[in-house]
Design a protein around this motif. Structure first.
Motif, PDB file in Angstrom:
ATOM      1  N   LEU A   1       9.316   0.953  -7.713  1.00 13.48           N
ATOM      2  CA  LEU A   1       8.710   1.854  -6.738  1.00 13.48           C
ATOM      3  C   LEU A   1       7.871   2.867  -7.495  1.00 13.48           C
ATOM      4  N   GLU A   2       6.692   3.152  -6.969  1.00 21.12           N
ATOM      5  CA  GLU A   2       5.820   4.167  -7.557  1.00 21.12           C
ATOM      6  C   GLU A   2       5.672   5.294  -6.557  1.00 21.12           C
ATOM      7  N   PHE A   3       5.744   6.523  -7.048  1.00 25.41           N
ATOM      8  CA  PHE A   3       5.604   7.702  -6.210  1.00 25.41           C
ATOM      9  C   PHE A   3       4.316   8.416  -6.564  1.00 25.41           C
ATOM     10  N   GLU A   4       3.747   9.080  -5.572  1.00 25.53           N
ATOM     11  CA  GLU A   4       2.539   9.854  -5.814  1.00 25.53           C
ATOM     12  C   GLU A   4       2.795  10.815  -6.969  1.00 25.53           C
ATOM     13  N   GLY A   5       1.870  10.885  -7.884  1.00 27.03           N
ATOM     14  CA  GLY A   5       2.047  11.706  -9.067  1.00 27.03           C
ATOM     15  C   GLY A   5       2.406  10.869 -10.282  1.00 27.03           C
ATOM     16  N   GLY A   6       2.671   9.561 -10.079  1.00 27.95           N
ATOM     17  CA  GLY A   6       2.890   8.659 -11.200  1.00 27.95           C
ATOM     18  C   GLY A   6       4.327   8.325 -11.532  1.00 27.95           C
TER      19      GLY A   6
ATOM     20  N   GLY B   1       0.850  -1.182   0.000  1.00 28.62           N
ATOM     21  CA  GLY B   1       0.000   0.000   0.000  1.00 28.62           C
ATOM     22  C   GLY B   1       0.888   1.235   0.000  1.00 28.62           C
ATOM     23  N   TRP B   2       0.274   2.383   0.123  1.00 30.95           N
ATOM     24  CA  TRP B   2       1.004   3.648   0.097  1.00 30.95           C
ATOM     25  C   TRP B   2       1.633   3.935   1.451  1.00 30.95           C
ATOM     26  N   TYR B   3       2.873   4.389   1.417  1.00 34.30           N
ATOM     27  CA  TYR B   3       3.597   4.803   2.619  1.00 34.30           C
ATOM     28  C   TYR B   3       3.686   6.325   2.634  1.00 34.30           C
ATOM     29  N   ASP B   4       3.500   6.898   3.808  1.00 34.82           N
ATOM     30  CA  ASP B   4       3.722   8.326   4.056  1.00 34.82           C
ATOM     31  C   ASP B   4       4.452   8.383   5.389  1.00 34.82           C
ATOM     32  N   GLN B   5       5.769   8.296   5.338  1.00 35.53           N
ATOM     33  CA  GLN B   5       6.591   8.091   6.533  1.00 35.53           C
ATOM     34  C   GLN B   5       7.093   9.414   7.109  1.00 35.53           C
ATOM     35  N   VAL B   6       7.216   9.444   8.421  1.00 35.75           N
ATOM     36  CA  VAL B   6       7.719  10.653   9.093  1.00 35.75           C
ATOM     37  C   VAL B   6       9.240  10.758   9.020  1.00 35.75           C
TER      38      VAL B   6
ATOM     39  N   ILE C   1      14.412   8.550  -0.157  1.00 33.10           N
ATOM     40  CA  ILE C   1      13.004   8.938  -0.202  1.00 33.10           C
ATOM     41  C   ILE C   1      12.780   9.906   0.951  1.00 33.10           C
ATOM     42  N   PRO C   2      12.535  11.178   0.658  1.00 31.42           N
ATOM     43  CA  PRO C   2      12.349  12.154   1.731  1.00 31.42           C
ATOM     44  C   PRO C   2      11.109  11.840   2.571  1.00 31.42           C
ATOM     45  N   ALA C   3      11.140  12.263   3.809  1.00 29.66           N
ATOM     46  CA  ALA C   3       9.989  12.102   4.695  1.00 29.66           C
ATOM     47  C   ALA C   3       8.742  12.663   4.007  1.00 29.66           C
ATOM     48  N   HIS C   4       7.636  11.969   4.173  1.00 32.01           N
ATOM     49  CA  HIS C   4       6.317  12.338   3.651  1.00 32.01           C
ATOM     50  C   HIS C   4       6.206  12.314   2.128  1.00 32.01           C
ATOM     51  N   ARG C   5       7.185  11.737   1.443  1.00 30.17           N
ATOM     52  CA  ARG C   5       7.041  11.525  -0.013  1.00 30.17           C
ATOM     53  C   ARG C   5       6.278  10.220  -0.177  1.00 30.17           C
ATOM     54  N   ARG C   6       5.009  10.333  -0.563  1.00 33.55           N
ATOM     55  CA  ARG C   6       4.164   9.137  -0.668  1.00 33.55           C
ATOM     56  C   ARG C   6       4.692   8.220  -1.768  1.00 33.55           C
ATOM     57  N   HIS C   7       4.815   6.930  -1.389  1.00 35.49           N
ATOM     58  CA  HIS C   7       5.352   5.947  -2.324  1.00 35.49           C
ATOM     59  C   HIS C   7       4.828   4.565  -1.964  1.00 35.49           C
ATOM     60  N   ARG C   8       5.008   3.646  -2.901  1.00 40.49           N
ATOM     61  CA  ARG C   8       4.624   2.259  -2.650  1.00 40.49           C
ATOM     62  C   ARG C   8       5.509   1.350  -3.486  1.00 40.49           C
ATOM     63  N   VAL C   9       5.607   0.105  -3.057  1.00 41.18           N
ATOM     64  CA  VAL C   9       6.270  -0.921  -3.861  1.00 41.18           C
ATOM     65  C   VAL C   9       5.206  -1.406  -4.840  1.00 41.18           C
ATOM     66  N   ALA C  10       5.423  -1.131  -6.126  1.00 42.89           N
ATOM     67  CA  ALA C  10       4.438  -1.487  -7.149  1.00 42.89           C
ATOM     68  C   ALA C  10       4.603  -2.924  -7.625  1.00 42.89           C
ATOM     69  N   TRP C  11       5.857  -3.453  -7.524  1.00 40.08           N
ATOM     70  CA  TRP C  11       6.114  -4.804  -8.047  1.00 40.08           C
ATOM     71  C   TRP C  11       7.485  -5.265  -7.576  1.00 40.08           C
TER      72      TRP C  11
END
Length: 112
Positions: free
Chosen positions: A60-65, A41-46, A78-88
């Motif tokens: 890795l997929e980042f918010e915004g595509g 799922g999406w991560y938004d880490q501190v 990956i900077p703090a609060h950069r929304r991302h997920r493992v896509a595959w």
């Protein structure tokens, strides 16, 4: 003191990613992650996260595509609060990650 191997593999099925904490200190955490055909799922880490792919293949997929295709040896911050997920991650073999999570204030040279 314990000796372990970053490339140790599980011979059986991996119903979930394996996350092992290797070290922890003041504001810093080091993890070994093993994926085999997993996504997340999406991560938004501190914390900031420096991640390196040691084996396997991943996206890795980042918010915004934005998509980053990773091969062994690739690493990124990956900077703090950069929304991302493992896509595959490749389902045929283990993808082994080394992740270092650290507080943003440590990156700026301020005390934790």
């Amino acid at each position: 003191m314990m000796t372990a191997n970053l490339f140790a593999s599980s011979s059986g099925a991996l119903p979930e990613e394996v996350v092992e904490e290797l070290a922890r200190g003041q504001g810093v955490r080091v993890e070994r992650i093993v994926s085999r055909g997993h996504d997340s799922g999406w991560y938004d880490q501190v914390d900031h996260e420096w991640v390196a792919l040691l084996a396997g293949e991943a996206r890795l997929e980042f918010e915004g595509g934005e998509i980053r295709h990773l091969l062994p040896g690739d690493h990124l911050l990956i900077p703090a609060h950069r929304r991302h997920r493992v896509a595959w991650t490749t389902p045929e073999r283990d993808s082994v990650w080394l992740a270092v999570h650290y507080r943003p204030e440590l990156a700026e040279g301020r005390p934790a």
